[in-house]
Scaffold this active site. Structure first.
Site, mmCIF file in Angstrom:
data_model
loop_
_atom_site.group_PDB
_atom_site.id
_atom_site.type_symbol
_atom_site.label_atom_id
_atom_site.label_comp_id
_atom_site.label_asym_id
_atom_site.label_seq_id
_atom_site.Cartn_x
_atom_site.Cartn_y
_atom_site.Cartn_z
ATOM 1 N N ARG A 121 -5.120 -20.884 -19.866
ATOM 2 C CA ARG A 121 -3.852 -21.147 -20.562
ATOM 3 C C ARG A 121 -3.983 -22.413 -21.393
ATOM 4 O O ARG A 121 -4.815 -23.260 -21.125
ATOM 5 C CB ARG A 121 -2.726 -21.300 -19.541
ATOM 6 C CG ARG A 121 -2.328 -19.987 -18.901
ATOM 7 C CD ARG A 121 -1.247 -20.208 -17.867
ATOM 8 N NE ARG A 121 -0.004 -20.685 -18.473
ATOM 9 C CZ ARG A 121 0.691 -21.725 -18.032
ATOM 10 N NH1 ARG A 121 0.276 -22.414 -16.988
ATOM 11 N NH2 ARG A 121 1.805 -22.072 -18.627
ATOM 12 N N LYS A 186 -6.614 -25.135 -6.699
ATOM 13 C CA LYS A 186 -6.527 -23.907 -7.489
ATOM 14 C C LYS A 186 -7.645 -22.923 -7.104
ATOM 15 O O LYS A 186 -8.815 -23.273 -7.103
ATOM 16 C CB LYS A 186 -6.600 -24.246 -8.978
ATOM 17 C CG LYS A 186 -6.405 -23.031 -9.867
ATOM 18 C CD LYS A 186 -5.901 -23.428 -11.233
ATOM 19 C CE LYS A 186 -5.974 -22.286 -12.209
ATOM 20 N NZ LYS A 186 -5.301 -22.538 -13.463
ATOM 21 N N ARG A 320 4.567 -34.334 -8.154
ATOM 22 C CA ARG A 320 4.515 -35.799 -8.155
ATOM 23 C C ARG A 320 3.886 -36.318 -6.881
ATOM 24 O O ARG A 320 4.127 -35.793 -5.794
ATOM 25 C CB ARG A 320 5.930 -36.365 -8.307
ATOM 26 C CG ARG A 320 6.517 -35.997 -9.646
ATOM 27 C CD ARG A 320 7.957 -36.378 -9.730
ATOM 28 N NE ARG A 320 8.143 -37.815 -9.790
ATOM 29 C CZ ARG A 320 9.316 -38.399 -9.566
ATOM 30 N NH1 ARG A 320 10.374 -37.689 -9.245
ATOM 31 N NH2 ARG A 320 9.412 -39.698 -9.659
HETATM 32 C C1 BTN Z 1 -5.602 -20.327 -16.316
HETATM 33 O O1 BTN Z 1 -5.392 -20.627 -15.149
HETATM 34 O O2 BTN Z 1 -5.616 -21.181 -17.210
HETATM 35 C C2 BTN Z 1 -5.858 -18.880 -16.650
HETATM 36 C C3 BTN Z 1 -7.300 -18.489 -16.447
HETATM 37 C C4 BTN Z 1 -7.593 -17.043 -16.782
HETATM 38 C C5 BTN Z 1 -9.080 -16.741 -16.774
HETATM 39 C C6 BTN Z 1 -9.347 -15.289 -16.908
HETATM 40 S S1 BTN Z 1 -11.010 -14.855 -16.519
HETATM 41 C C7 BTN Z 1 -10.739 -13.246 -17.097
HETATM 42 C C8 BTN Z 1 -9.909 -13.368 -18.366
HETATM 43 N N1 BTN Z 1 -10.744 -13.602 -19.507
HETATM 44 C C9 BTN Z 1 -10.544 -14.798 -20.048
HETATM 45 O O3 BTN Z 1 -11.144 -15.246 -21.054
HETATM 46 N N2 BTN Z 1 -9.596 -15.453 -19.365
HETATM 47 C C10 BTN Z 1 -9.091 -14.665 -18.273
#
Ligand code: BTN
Length: 322
Positions: A121, A186, A320
């Protein structure tokens, strides 16, 4: 990268996956190529981040055995007749689906061993080392368009979390809008990319990255992370996990497209990592501070700010420090 070369490298990896030492001569005979070509392919594989020891006179051996993706194992474990494309090294599973979007049927899924341009993201890079995680993208079409996808990313998180709970990870939780955490670190992330016109149906490419056994080689992740091998104290078969995610996602999306997020609200409340926590929510330049109070029936984040409940539809949340 030629397709022929990629197939050869894939075959080499299938041979090496057992973790044993294989001579260049044996590999060459098996693949019907010269020892020099074997050496060239091995060099390329190491450039993709796969750790292969070359032992002069004896051959090639993976530093750690690999649990490779296997089309047959995955498809045999599916509950639905879904097309699954299992790829080796590609730019991004989301891009793979996007490139085929006109011919995709609901549920079509792409899995890859590694991504050279995996993204997360907010334009962030998603570390995608070979064989270390699940990189999965599923296609879905929403006839009722953009207005019907409110809460979609939360439902995808719930699907992944259901699978994690089934695997025995009782601490897994969801961080709005679409991160999956275990023991406050995560474990997986979701990236949804939508395409369509206002007032018409829309296509969704749903990408999931789930850390399986990232290993020490990953140094570029800037936030605390964990993986399945740490959480389960053993490394589960990626094929079975991938199949479980596909099954769960397909069945939850089938419910979501008719009933929407209200059918899942109670599950989110149960898994919500931000509930009752003091949080900061960054939206562009501004930062809101308050206490997490769950989500509404459309999946918007509810935050209590100065005694009043506010609704948020986007932003980046951090907890926080206490
Ligand atoms: C995040 O947490 O920022 C989202 C991560 C999403 C990663 C997955 S891996 C499969 C798919 N292909 C990508 O290029 N991104 C998502």
């Amino acid at each position: 990268m030629s397709i022929k070369g990629e197939l050869k490298r894939n075959e080499i990896l299938q041979l090496l996956a057992d973790g044993k030492c294989h001579s260049g001569e044996d590999i060459g005979k098996f693949l019907n190529i010269s020892r020099a070509s074997v050496a060239k392919h091995i060099k390329m594989l190491t450039q993709f981040g796969i750790s292969i020891n070359s032992q002069a006179g004896s051959g090639y051996q993976l530093s750690t055995p690999l649990n490779l993706l296997n089309y047959k194992t995955i498809v045999e474990a599916l509950n639905f007749p879904i097309r699954v494309d299992v790829c080796n090294i590609i730019s991004s599973t989301n891009d793979y689906i996007k490139n085929k979007i006109n011919s995709c049927k609901k549920g079509m899924t792409c899995l890859a061993e590694a991504q050279t341009a995996g993204r997360g993201r907010q334009g962030k890079k998603w570390e995608s080392p070979f064989g270390a995680s699940i990189y999965l993208s599923m296609y879905w079409h929403f006839e009722a368009g953009y207005q019907s996808v409110n809460g979609l990313s939360l439902v995808v998180g719930i699907a992944v979390n259901n699978v994690l709970r089934e695997l025995g990870i009782n601490t897994s939780q969801l961080k709005w809008p679409n991160d999956i955490y275990a023991n406050d670190k995560k474990l997986a992330g979701v990236l949804i990319e939508l395409e369509g016109q206002i007032g018409a149906g829309c296509d969704a490419v749903i990408g999931i990255g789930l850390n399986v056994q990232l290993g020490a080689a990953v140094v570029d992740i800037t936030q605390p992370w964990t993986d399945l091998s740490q959480q389960l104290r053993q490394t589960p078969d990626r094929n079975l996990i991938a199949a479980k995610i596909i099954n769960e996602l397909y069945s939850l999306l089938s419910i979501f497209e008719t009933k929407g997020f209200p059918a899942f609200e109670h599950l989110w409340q149960r898994y919500d990592w931000l509930m009752e926590k003091e949080i900061n929510l960054s939206i562009g330049e501004s930062v809101e501070t308050g206490i997490g109070r769950g989500v509404d029936s459309q999946g918007a984040l509810l935050v209590e700010c100065d005694g009043k409940i506010k609704r948020f539809y986007g932003g980046d949340v951090s907890v926080r420090a206490s």
